[in-house]
Design a protein around this motif. Structure first.
Motif, PDB file in Angstrom:
ATOM      1  N   LEU A   1      76.436  83.050  45.616  1.00 23.07           N
ATOM      2  CA  LEU A   1      76.149  81.745  45.011  1.00 23.07           C
ATOM      3  C   LEU A   1      76.633  81.672  43.571  1.00 23.07           C
ATOM      4  O   LEU A   1      76.589  80.637  42.946  1.00 23.07           O
ATOM      5  CB  LEU A   1      74.643  81.469  45.050  1.00 23.07           C
ATOM      6  N   GLN A   2      77.055  82.818  43.023  1.00 25.51           N
ATOM      7  CA  GLN A   2      77.403  82.838  41.606  1.00 25.51           C
ATOM      8  C   GLN A   2      78.794  83.433  41.423  1.00 25.51           C
ATOM      9  O   GLN A   2      78.988  84.646  41.566  1.00 25.51           O
ATOM     10  CB  GLN A   2      76.367  83.675  40.854  1.00 25.51           C
ATOM     11  N   THR A   3      79.773  82.579  41.114  1.00 23.86           N
ATOM     12  CA  THR A   3      81.136  83.063  40.904  1.00 23.86           C
ATOM     13  C   THR A   3      81.231  83.668  39.515  1.00 23.86           C
ATOM     14  O   THR A   3      80.793  83.052  38.555  1.00 23.86           O
ATOM     15  CB  THR A   3      82.143  81.896  40.989  1.00 23.86           C
ATOM     16  N   PRO A   4      81.794  84.889  39.373  1.00 26.57           N
ATOM     17  CA  PRO A   4      81.958  85.454  38.027  1.00 26.57           C
ATOM     18  C   PRO A   4      82.908  84.590  37.202  1.00 26.57           C
ATOM     19  O   PRO A   4      83.749  83.870  37.763  1.00 26.57           O
ATOM     20  CB  PRO A   4      82.568  86.829  38.274  1.00 26.57           C
ATOM     21  N   ALA A   5      82.753  84.675  35.872  1.00 27.00           N
ATOM     22  CA  ALA A   5      83.563  83.842  34.981  1.00 27.00           C
ATOM     23  C   ALA A   5      85.055  84.085  35.206  1.00 27.00           C
ATOM     24  O   ALA A   5      85.861  83.176  35.119  1.00 27.00           O
ATOM     25  CB  ALA A   5      83.190  84.142  33.534  1.00 27.00           C
ATOM     26  N   HIS A   6      85.416  85.313  35.550  1.00 26.70           N
ATOM     27  CA  HIS A   6      86.829  85.654  35.616  1.00 26.70           C
ATOM     28  C   HIS A   6      87.026  86.677  36.728  1.00 26.70           C
ATOM     29  O   HIS A   6      86.486  87.770  36.652  1.00 26.70           O
ATOM     30  CB  HIS A   6      87.254  86.207  34.245  1.00 26.70           C
ATOM     31  N   ILE A   7      87.750  86.289  37.751  1.00 28.97           N
ATOM     32  CA  ILE A   7      87.986  87.208  38.859  1.00 28.97           C
ATOM     33  C   ILE A   7      89.390  87.777  38.741  1.00 28.97           C
ATOM     34  O   ILE A   7      90.364  87.030  38.662  1.00 28.97           O
ATOM     35  CB  ILE A   7      87.865  86.502  40.227  1.00 28.97           C
ATOM     36  N   ALA A   8      89.490  89.087  38.715  1.00 28.06           N
ATOM     37  CA  ALA A   8      90.813  89.710  38.716  1.00 28.06           C
ATOM     38  C   ALA A   8      90.711  90.987  39.522  1.00 28.06           C
ATOM     39  O   ALA A   8      89.685  91.665  39.494  1.00 28.06           O
ATOM     40  CB  ALA A   8      91.257  90.032  37.293  1.00 28.06           C
ATOM     41  N   PRO A   9      91.774  91.325  40.263  1.00 30.36           N
ATOM     42  CA  PRO A   9      91.745  92.597  40.981  1.00 30.36           C
ATOM     43  C   PRO A   9      91.811  93.767  40.001  1.00 30.36           C
ATOM     44  O   PRO A   9      92.031  93.564  38.806  1.00 30.36           O
ATOM     45  CB  PRO A   9      92.991  92.545  41.870  1.00 30.36           C
ATOM     46  N   VAL A  10      91.609  94.983  40.498  1.00 31.10           N
ATOM     47  CA  VAL A  10      91.734  96.164  39.649  1.00 31.10           C
ATOM     48  C   VAL A  10      93.181  96.247  39.150  1.00 31.10           C
ATOM     49  O   VAL A  10      94.095  95.709  39.766  1.00 31.10           O
ATOM     50  CB  VAL A  10      91.373  97.442  40.432  1.00 31.10           C
ATOM     51  N   TRP A  11      93.391  96.931  38.037  1.00 32.20           N
ATOM     52  CA  TRP A  11      94.670  96.879  37.330  1.00 32.20           C
ATOM     53  C   TRP A  11      95.889  97.117  38.224  1.00 32.20           C
ATOM     54  O   TRP A  11      96.919  96.501  38.048  1.00 32.20           O
ATOM     55  CB  TRP A  11      94.666  97.866  36.153  1.00 32.20           C
TER      56      TRP A  11
ATOM     57  N   ALA B   1      72.727  93.891  53.997  1.00 36.26           N
ATOM     58  CA  ALA B   1      71.344  93.421  54.078  1.00 36.26           C
ATOM     59  C   ALA B   1      70.705  93.490  52.705  1.00 36.26           C
ATOM     60  O   ALA B   1      70.871  94.471  51.979  1.00 36.26           O
ATOM     61  CB  ALA B   1      70.578  94.280  55.079  1.00 36.26           C
ATOM     62  N   LEU B   2      69.961  92.442  52.339  1.00 37.44           N
ATOM     63  CA  LEU B   2      69.376  92.370  51.001  1.00 37.44           C
ATOM     64  C   LEU B   2      68.225  93.349  50.838  1.00 37.44           C
ATOM     65  O   LEU B   2      67.460  93.596  51.768  1.00 37.44           O
ATOM     66  CB  LEU B   2      68.870  90.960  50.739  1.00 37.44           C
ATOM     67  N   THR B   3      68.118  93.921  49.637  1.00 41.60           N
ATOM     68  CA  THR B   3      66.969  94.764  49.312  1.00 41.60           C
ATOM     69  C   THR B   3      66.343  94.217  48.036  1.00 41.60           C
ATOM     70  O   THR B   3      66.835  93.234  47.467  1.00 41.60           O
ATOM     71  CB  THR B   3      67.390  96.226  49.081  1.00 41.60           C
ATOM     72  N   TYR B   4      65.298  94.863  47.557  1.00 38.63           N
ATOM     73  CA  TYR B   4      64.578  94.372  46.389  1.00 38.63           C
ATOM     74  C   TYR B   4      65.494  94.223  45.172  1.00 38.63           C
ATOM     75  O   TYR B   4      66.365  95.052  44.939  1.00 38.63           O
ATOM     76  CB  TYR B   4      63.418  95.316  46.042  1.00 38.63           C
ATOM     77  N   GLY B   5      65.268  93.169  44.418  1.00 38.15           N
ATOM     78  CA  GLY B   5      65.972  93.003  43.151  1.00 38.15           C
ATOM     79  C   GLY B   5      67.358  92.400  43.280  1.00 38.15           C
ATOM     80  O   GLY B   5      68.158  92.501  42.361  1.00 38.15           O
ATOM     81  N   GLY B   6      67.669  91.790  44.433  1.00 40.65           N
ATOM     82  CA  GLY B   6      68.972  91.160  44.594  1.00 40.65           C
ATOM     83  C   GLY B   6      70.062  92.145  44.964  1.00 40.65           C
ATOM     84  O   GLY B   6      71.241  91.805  44.987  1.00 40.65           O
ATOM     85  N   TYR B   7      69.692  93.391  45.229  1.00 42.58           N
ATOM     86  CA  TYR B   7      70.670  94.391  45.638  1.00 42.58           C
ATOM     87  C   TYR B   7      70.836  94.366  47.156  1.00 42.58           C
ATOM     88  O   TYR B   7      70.204  93.565  47.837  1.00 42.58           O
ATOM     89  CB  TYR B   7      70.230  95.787  45.198  1.00 42.58           C
ATOM     90  N   THR B   8      71.691  95.251  47.662  1.00 43.15           N
ATOM     91  CA  THR B   8      71.900  95.351  49.105  1.00 43.15           C
ATOM     92  C   THR B   8      71.819  96.821  49.498  1.00 43.15           C
ATOM     93  O   THR B   8      71.847  97.707  48.638  1.00 43.15           O
ATOM     94  CB  THR B   8      73.300  94.847  49.491  1.00 43.15           C
ATOM     95  N   VAL B   9      71.756  97.049  50.800  1.00 46.96           N
ATOM     96  CA  VAL B   9      71.710  98.423  51.306  1.00 46.96           C
ATOM     97  C   VAL B   9      72.938  99.201  50.822  1.00 46.96           C
ATOM     98  O   VAL B   9      72.837 100.357  50.400  1.00 46.96           O
ATOM     99  CB  VAL B   9      71.633  98.420  52.847  1.00 46.96           C
ATOM    100  N   ALA B  10      74.115  98.546  50.848  1.00 46.58           N
ATOM    101  CA  ALA B  10      75.340  99.236  50.433  1.00 46.58           C
ATOM    102  C   ALA B  10      75.270  99.622  48.956  1.00 46.58           C
ATOM    103  O   ALA B  10      75.534 100.776  48.584  1.00 46.58           O
ATOM    104  CB  ALA B  10      76.555  98.347  50.685  1.00 46.58           C
ATOM    105  N   PHE B  11      74.890  98.670  48.102  1.00 42.47           N
ATOM    106  CA  PHE B  11      74.796  98.938  46.659  1.00 42.47           C
ATOM    107  C   PHE B  11      73.774 100.042  46.406  1.00 42.47           C
ATOM    108  O   PHE B  11      74.024 100.983  45.650  1.00 42.47           O
ATOM    109  CB  PHE B  11      74.386  97.649  45.933  1.00 42.47           C
TER     110      PHE B  11
END
Ligand code: HEM
Lengths: 405, 231
Positions: free
Chosen positions: A286-296, A70-80
């Motif tokens: 809505l915004q894909t990061p420039a480069h998606i990679a899993p953790v090392w 669920a979205l909270t202020y500033g583009g964050y979410t409850v989880a974040f």
């Protein structure tokens, strides 16, 4: 110390009701271990330590963490928000969270070393085939647990990593779409995904704990291999686990903790390798990061996936690259275990380790045509290594194996 | 021989760790300017806070930092009076939230300015990047991007943030002052991204010190336990 404890009346009382003395004797004080194990044999106990740390820190995190998109202020979410609350307001929450996030990477460092040890010294061969197979199951469940966990902070990498990986399932024929929706709990990664991933993230490590029990039981039936790769018998080259290996493992634990605590306290993001920079950006569909990679720790397999033009082939290859690990004990037909006495296998397995590191590097970097080619060559060798093994005894001249340590 | 192996492994691991910290190239390959910051320096952090509340908060929030936090974190330890002056009508437990609504921001700048609570961790280069962006407004050499929106360090160079410190075409005499402001606010943002970082490093020193002793003791113990094992 242990002997003294076992002479107390309390212990006698417990022993009568549990058979504790017999267990301690058979598993510790009289359990026979080759005396010539080198420090590569320390990684098993370290893996157990890290698993314990992950479960303990995880349980405390789960007391404050809220799986909601669920979205909270500033583009964050409850989880974040809940993760940031742990970092800022919960007493020593920052410590618990960094221990857990760094612990995930530490777990893979330790387990990859443990697996490499097994491959180098031929520990997967008879009579330890089942021990090896249980180990591969542990690896798969670990990868699953880490993948589920990585979604929880609900950052950009969490979201897009999960989107890319669950997409893969969609590529499978017939059941693909269904599997993908089952994992996501809908058509796209969202709140239902977060909830089921949290549930599974709680479940998988507990499954691991049970399977690790089986792994250790299987070990104690067939006993440890050793750097010479030869069978040892009680009284000839063996010593009891306790006190020799308890103290050696304890020393290993201290060395490990030095590194682990250095990272936790001084470099917890590890320059973006352990907690990626993009994961401090809240998830945004809505915004894909420039480069998606899993953790090392997942990047070698990601490279294998990306080495194929067809998504289906890529997914199958990635699955095969993990599945083939199960077959290793049966593909390798040589009677000799340790690389010390197998000159050709030794070269091959060292090249294999380098290949996995190269695959990991390729998967972590932004794709370029050169890297793609390098990744494809590495992928080819990855499979070639396994497929050449059955033919190896035909031309490999093994060295003379000593008959005792 | 064994000890040599351990030492070699230790050296290898350590160099790996150092290397991973050193790899800090900017996203699109422009070398960042280095910000002189010290997140334990109360003066600098307070100056940074002032830049933040006076300038940046016109558009940005830092919602994870509360007014109360400004008093409670020992690195800042603002007085109650100072905080009361800053917060006006806002409750003590409120975060540092801008009065600019996201809707208005979108209309004025085309984009909602991001919350800056964790921005120092959310960009490669952290404080160096923030410092570079704030002092990176230039005239577009290609003459395409309008003045005030061309930034040397922002990926793609076209930034929606209007030059907040007035860097573009500033007087030569003001350079040092503007650079200082940019570094101070970068220090403040680096601090609030992880407000327990100083505590963490101090505890870390004790922990590592203890572990060094423990490792040594266990090594000697191991040697003595193993002394009767013949190889
Ligand atoms: C096999 C052991 C485990 C591994 C490899 C693992 C891995 C991870 C990873 C990679 C993350 C994301 C870290 C981050 O970037 O913040 C995470 C988060 C989390 N894990 Fe685990 N975990 C394990 C066990 C557990 C257990 C047993 C629990 C207890 C229920 C747990 C609870 C959590 C919670 C609540 C979070 C979210 C908080 C956060 O993101 O920091 N984990 N885990």
């Amino acid at each position: 110390m242990l002997e003294k404890m076992m002479k107390t009346r309390l212990f006698a009382w417990i022993d009568e009701r549990t058979g504790a003395e017999a267990i301690i004797k058979s598993q510790l004080t009289e359990y026979q271990v080759p005396k010539n194990l080198n420090y590569m044999w320390n990684f098993g106990s370290l893996a157990l330590l890290v698993l314990t740390l992950q479960i303990l820190t995880g349980i405390f995190l789960a007391m404050y963490y809220k799986p909601s998109a669920a979205l909270t202020y500033g583009g964050y979410t409850v989880a974040f928000d809940s993760v940031e609350r742990i970092m800022r307001d919960v007493n020593f929450g920052w410590l618990i969270r960094y221990m857990h996030a760094v612990g995930a990477s530490a777990f893979f460092v330790v387990v990859y070393m443990h697996i490499a040890r097994g491959m180098y010294y031929g520990s997967y061969k008879g009579p330890r085939e089942l021990l090896w197979i249980i180990g591969v199951v542990i690896l798969l469940i670990m990868q699953g647990a880490a993948f589920f966990g990585y979604l929880l902070p609900w950052g950009q990498m969490s979201f897009w990593g999960a989107t890319v990986i669950t997409n893969l399932f969609g590529a499978l024929p017939v059941l693909g779409e269904y599997l993908q929706q089952l994992l996501r709990g809908g058509f796209a990664v969202g709140d239902p995904t977060l909830n089921r991933f949290f549930s599974l993230h709680y479940l998988f490590p507990l499954l691991l704990a049970a399977i690790v029990g089986g792994h250790i039981h299987a070990l104690h039936v067939v006993h440890s291999n050793n750097p010479e790769g030869i069978d040892v018998h009680e009284g000839q080259g063996t010593i009891p686990f306790h006190p020799y290996y308890t103290i050696k493992d304890a020393f290993g634990v201290a060395v490990f903790l030095l590194f682990y605590c250095y990272v936790v306290f001084f470099n917890p993001q590890m320059g973006g390798y352990f907690i990626e920079v993009d994961n401090y950006v809240p998830a945004n569909n809505l915004q894909t990061p420039a480069h998606i990679a899993p953790v090392w720790y997942l990047t070698p397999w990601y490279t294998i996936l990306r080495s194929f033009e067809s998504k289906l082939l890529g997914v199958l290859a990635m699955g095969a690259s993990l599945a083939i690990l199960f077959l290793l004990p049966f593909l390798d037909r040589s009677k000799v275990r340790s690389s010390r006495y197998r000159p050709v296998y030794r070269q091959m397995v060292i090249l294999f380790f380098i290949t996995v590191i190269v695959l990991g590097y390729c998967g972590h970097s932004a794709p370029t045509p050169t890297l793609k080619l390098v990744g494809q060559i590495a992928t080819t060798y990855y499979f070639a290594f396994f497929l050449l093994l059955p033919f190896l005894p035909k031309f490999e001249k093994t060295k003379n194996v000593p008959d005792h340590i | 021989m064994k000890l040599k192996n351990i030492l070699m492994a230790v050296v290898a691991m350590t160099s790996l760790m150092v290397a991973s910290g050193a790899v800090q190239a900017n996203e699109h390959g422009v070398a960042l300017k280095h910000a002189e910051i010290d997140v334990t320096d109360q003066e600098q952090l307070r100056r940074g806070l002032t830049v933040f509340t006076d300038v940046c908060m016109g558009c940005h929030s830092a919602k994870y930092i509360t007014y109360k936090g400004l008093m409670d974190y020992p690195e800042l330890s603002l007085s109650r009076e100072a905080v009361d002056e800053l917060r006006g009508e806002h409750p003590l437990t409120a975060g540092l939230i801008t009065d600019l609504s996201p809707e208005d921001a979108k209309v004025s700048y085309g984009k909602v300015p991001p919350d800056l609570s964790v921005i120092a961790n959310a960009r490669r280069g952290g404080p160096d990047y923030i410092y570079s962006v704030l002092t990176g407004f230039e005239h577009d050499p290609a003459g395409k991007v309008p003045d005030g929106n061309f930034n040397e360090y922002f990926p793609g160079n076209r930034i929606a943030m209007p030059d907040p410190l007035g860097w573009l075409d500033h007087d030569e005499a003001d350079t040092a002052e503007l650079e200082a402001q940019a570094q101070d606010v970068a220090a403040f943002l680096a601090f609030i991204a992880d407000p327990h970082q100083n505590e963490r490093r101090i505890i870390g020193c004790w922990v590592l010190g203890f572990l060094v002793v423990l490792t040594l003791v266990l090594y000697l113990l191991k040697k003595s336990v193993w002394s009767d094992v013949k190889h």
